[in-house]
Write an enzyme that holds these catalytic residues in place. Structure first.
Site, PDB file in Angstrom:
ATOM      1  N   ARG A  88      -3.798  -6.182   2.108  1.00 31.40           N
ATOM      2  CA  ARG A  88      -5.030  -6.746   1.550  1.00 31.40           C
ATOM      3  C   ARG A  88      -4.951  -8.256   1.641  1.00 31.40           C
ATOM      4  O   ARG A  88      -4.004  -8.881   1.164  1.00 31.40           O
ATOM      5  CB  ARG A  88      -5.183  -6.313   0.089  1.00 31.40           C
ATOM      6  CG  ARG A  88      -6.274  -7.017  -0.686  1.00 31.40           C
ATOM      7  CD  ARG A  88      -7.559  -6.236  -0.635  1.00 31.40           C
ATOM      8  NE  ARG A  88      -8.651  -6.986  -1.249  1.00 31.40           N
ATOM      9  CZ  ARG A  88      -9.147  -6.710  -2.459  1.00 31.40           C
ATOM     10  NH1 ARG A  88      -8.671  -5.721  -3.164  1.00 31.40           N
ATOM     11  NH2 ARG A  88     -10.147  -7.424  -2.945  1.00 31.40           N
ATOM     12  N   ARG A  97     -11.948  -4.601   2.967  1.00 28.76           N
ATOM     13  CA  ARG A  97     -10.603  -4.545   2.391  1.00 28.76           C
ATOM     14  C   ARG A  97      -9.852  -3.304   2.848  1.00 28.76           C
ATOM     15  O   ARG A  97     -10.397  -2.205   2.853  1.00 28.76           O
ATOM     16  CB  ARG A  97     -10.651  -4.654   0.876  1.00 28.76           C
ATOM     17  CG  ARG A  97     -11.468  -3.689   0.091  1.00 28.76           C
ATOM     18  CD  ARG A  97     -12.925  -4.062  -0.125  1.00 28.76           C
ATOM     19  NE  ARG A  97     -13.150  -5.374  -0.689  1.00 28.76           N
ATOM     20  CZ  ARG A  97     -13.269  -5.618  -1.984  1.00 28.76           C
ATOM     21  NH1 ARG A  97     -13.226  -4.632  -2.854  1.00 28.76           N
ATOM     22  NH2 ARG A  97     -13.462  -6.823  -2.419  1.00 28.76           N
ATOM     23  N   ASP A 100      -8.325  -1.413  -2.057  1.00 25.70           N
ATOM     24  CA  ASP A 100      -8.724  -2.022  -3.323  1.00 25.70           C
ATOM     25  C   ASP A 100      -8.314  -1.044  -4.417  1.00 25.70           C
ATOM     26  O   ASP A 100      -8.685   0.130  -4.366  1.00 25.70           O
ATOM     27  CB  ASP A 100     -10.253  -2.210  -3.313  1.00 25.70           C
ATOM     28  CG  ASP A 100     -10.783  -2.819  -4.590  1.00 25.70           C
ATOM     29  OD1 ASP A 100     -10.117  -3.722  -5.143  1.00 25.70           O
ATOM     30  OD2 ASP A 100     -11.869  -2.413  -5.039  1.00 25.70           O
ATOM     31  N   ASP A 102      -8.448  -0.546  -8.452  1.00 24.99           N
ATOM     32  CA  ASP A 102      -9.047  -1.045  -9.694  1.00 24.99           C
ATOM     33  C   ASP A 102      -8.575  -0.197 -10.869  1.00 24.99           C
ATOM     34  O   ASP A 102      -8.608   1.048 -10.793  1.00 24.99           O
ATOM     35  CB  ASP A 102     -10.571  -0.987  -9.609  1.00 24.99           C
ATOM     36  CG  ASP A 102     -11.129  -2.028  -8.648  1.00 24.99           C
ATOM     37  OD1 ASP A 102     -10.480  -3.073  -8.457  1.00 24.99           O
ATOM     38  OD2 ASP A 102     -12.211  -1.785  -8.090  1.00 24.99           O
TER      39      ASP A 102
HETATM   40  P1  ADP Z   1     -13.657  -5.822  -6.858  1.00 26.02           P
HETATM   41  O1  ADP Z   1     -12.602  -4.768  -7.040  1.00 26.02           O
HETATM   42  O2  ADP Z   1     -14.500  -6.036  -8.090  1.00 26.02           O
HETATM   43  O3  ADP Z   1     -14.507  -5.626  -5.646  1.00 26.02           O
HETATM   44  P2  ADP Z   1     -11.484  -7.619  -6.294  1.00 26.02           P
HETATM   45  O4  ADP Z   1     -10.572  -6.438  -6.127  1.00 26.02           O
HETATM   46  O5  ADP Z   1     -11.500  -8.588  -5.178  1.00 26.02           O
HETATM   47  O6  ADP Z   1     -12.936  -7.217  -6.606  1.00 26.02           O
HETATM   48  O7  ADP Z   1     -11.145  -8.367  -7.640  1.00 26.02           O
HETATM   49  C1  ADP Z   1      -9.843  -8.654  -7.942  1.00 26.02           C
HETATM   50  C2  ADP Z   1      -9.801  -9.469  -9.222  1.00 26.02           C
HETATM   51  O8  ADP Z   1     -10.384  -8.739 -10.285  1.00 26.02           O
HETATM   52  C3  ADP Z   1      -8.363  -9.761  -9.587  1.00 26.02           C
HETATM   53  O9  ADP Z   1      -8.210 -11.145  -9.627  1.00 26.02           O
HETATM   54  C4  ADP Z   1      -8.177  -9.130 -10.953  1.00 26.02           C
HETATM   55  O10 ADP Z   1      -7.469 -10.000 -11.808  1.00 26.02           O
HETATM   56  C5  ADP Z   1      -9.601  -8.935 -11.450  1.00 26.02           C
HETATM   57  N1  ADP Z   1      -9.787  -7.781 -12.315  1.00 26.02           N
HETATM   58  C6  ADP Z   1     -10.377  -7.824 -13.532  1.00 26.02           C
HETATM   59  N2  ADP Z   1     -10.411  -6.616 -14.096  1.00 26.02           N
HETATM   60  C7  ADP Z   1      -9.847  -5.750 -13.222  1.00 26.02           C
HETATM   61  C8  ADP Z   1      -9.586  -4.345 -13.250  1.00 26.02           C
HETATM   62  N3  ADP Z   1      -9.945  -3.585 -14.297  1.00 26.02           N
HETATM   63  N4  ADP Z   1      -8.957  -3.794 -12.176  1.00 26.02           N
HETATM   64  C9  ADP Z   1      -8.600  -4.554 -11.110  1.00 26.02           C
HETATM   65  N5  ADP Z   1      -8.825  -5.899 -11.015  1.00 26.02           N
HETATM   66  C10 ADP Z   1      -9.434  -6.496 -12.069  1.00 26.02           C
HETATM   67 MG    MG Z   2     -10.507  -4.648  -7.035  1.00 24.50          MG
END
Ligand code: ADP
Ligand code: MG
Length: 182
Positions: A88, A97, A100, A102
Site C-alpha cells: 500500500r 489501493r 485497505d 479498516d
Molecule cells: P479510507 O479507508 O477511509 O478510504 P485510508 O485507509 O486512506 O482511508 O485512511 C487511513 C487513515 O484513516 C489512517 O491514517 C488512520 O489513522 C485513519 N483511521 C481512522 N479511523 C480508522 C479506522 N477505524 N480504521 C482504519 N483507519 C482509520
Molecule cells: Mg482505510
C-alpha cells in the site's frame, strides 16, 4: 486486557485484488493475542467514489471477525503494517489501493482520536461493508446507531452494486498447509 470481538474490513482495487485479500487474511490470522473467528465471502463492489479519485476498477471487499486482547490502537498499527507489507503506497493515500484494512468495530467501544475513529464513521452508509458484515454477524449492534447490522442494511440508501464472488476465502493460503510427502 479484556477479550474483545472486533471486525476488520478488507478492500482492494489494484493489481491481483483477490491475492491481496488472501494475503491480508493470512496475515490477520497471524496477529498476536488474536484469532480469526469469522470470514465473509468476497464481494466484487462498484467503487463509492464521490471525488473521482479511486479509479474505475471495482473493489474486492470482505469482512473478518476476530477475538483479541490487543488494544484498538495496537490493532490499527498491525493493520497498517499489513497494508505496508502488501505494498500500500501511502503517498497516494486517496488513489487505488492494493489493500485497505479498516477497523470497523472494536467491541461496543466508541473511540474518536485523530488517528482512529471507531466504529468506522462510514460503516453504516456503505453497502460494500454492510453486506459482508451482515453475512457473518447480522445481529451485531452498531454501538452508535444502536441498531443491528441487518437493520442498517435493510434501510440503506446506498445503491452501489455488490456481487458475491464464488471463491472460498482462505483457500489460496490456508492456515494449515498440506504437508507434501514424496
Ligand atoms: P479510507 O479507508 O477511509 O478510504 P485510508 O485507509 O486512506 O482511508 O485512511 C487511513 C487513515 O484513516 C489512517 O491514517 C488512520 O489513522 C485513519 N483511521 C481512522 N479511523 C480508522 C479506522 N477505524 N480504521 C482504519 N483507519 C482509520
Ligand atoms: Mg482505510
Amino acid at each position: 486486557m479484556a477479550n474483545e470481538t472486533i471486525f476488520i474490513g478488507l478492500g482492494s482495487n489494484e493489481g491481483d485484488r483477490l491475492d491481496f485479500c488472501e494475503r491480508a487474511l493470512r496475515l490477520l490470522q497471524l496477529m498476536p493475542r488474536s484469532r480469526v473467528t469469522g470470514v465473509s465471502s468476497y464481494y466484487e463492489t462498484e467503487p463509492v467514489d464521490p471525488y473521482g479519485v479511486l479509479g474505475t476498477g471495482w473493489f474486492i471487499n470482505g469482512v473478518v471477525r476476530m477475538e483479541t486482547t490487543l488494544s484498538a490502537g495496537e490493532v490499527l498499527a498491525l493493520c497498517q503494517e499489513i497494508e505496508c507489507s502488501l505494498g500500500r503506497n501511502n503517498s497516494h493515500r486517496i488513489g487505488p489501493r492494493t489493500i485497505d484494512l479498516d477497523l470497523l468495530c472494536y467491541g461496543q467501544h466508541c473511540i474518536a482520536t485523530p488517528d482512529l475513529v471507531v466504529p468506522h464513521p462510514r460503516l453504516h452508509l456503505r453497502r460494500f461493508i454492510l453486506v459482508p458484515f451482515a453475512e457473518i454477524a447480522p445481529q451485531w449492534r452498531h454501538p452508535v446507531a444502536q441498531r443491528a447490522i441487518h437493520e442498517l442494511l435493510a434501510c440503506l440508501e446506498d445503491q452501489h452494486q455488490v456481487r458475491r464472488l464464488d471463491v472460498l476465502p482462505g483457500s489460496r493460503y490456508p492456515s494449515h498447509p498440506v504437508t507434501c510427502l514424496s
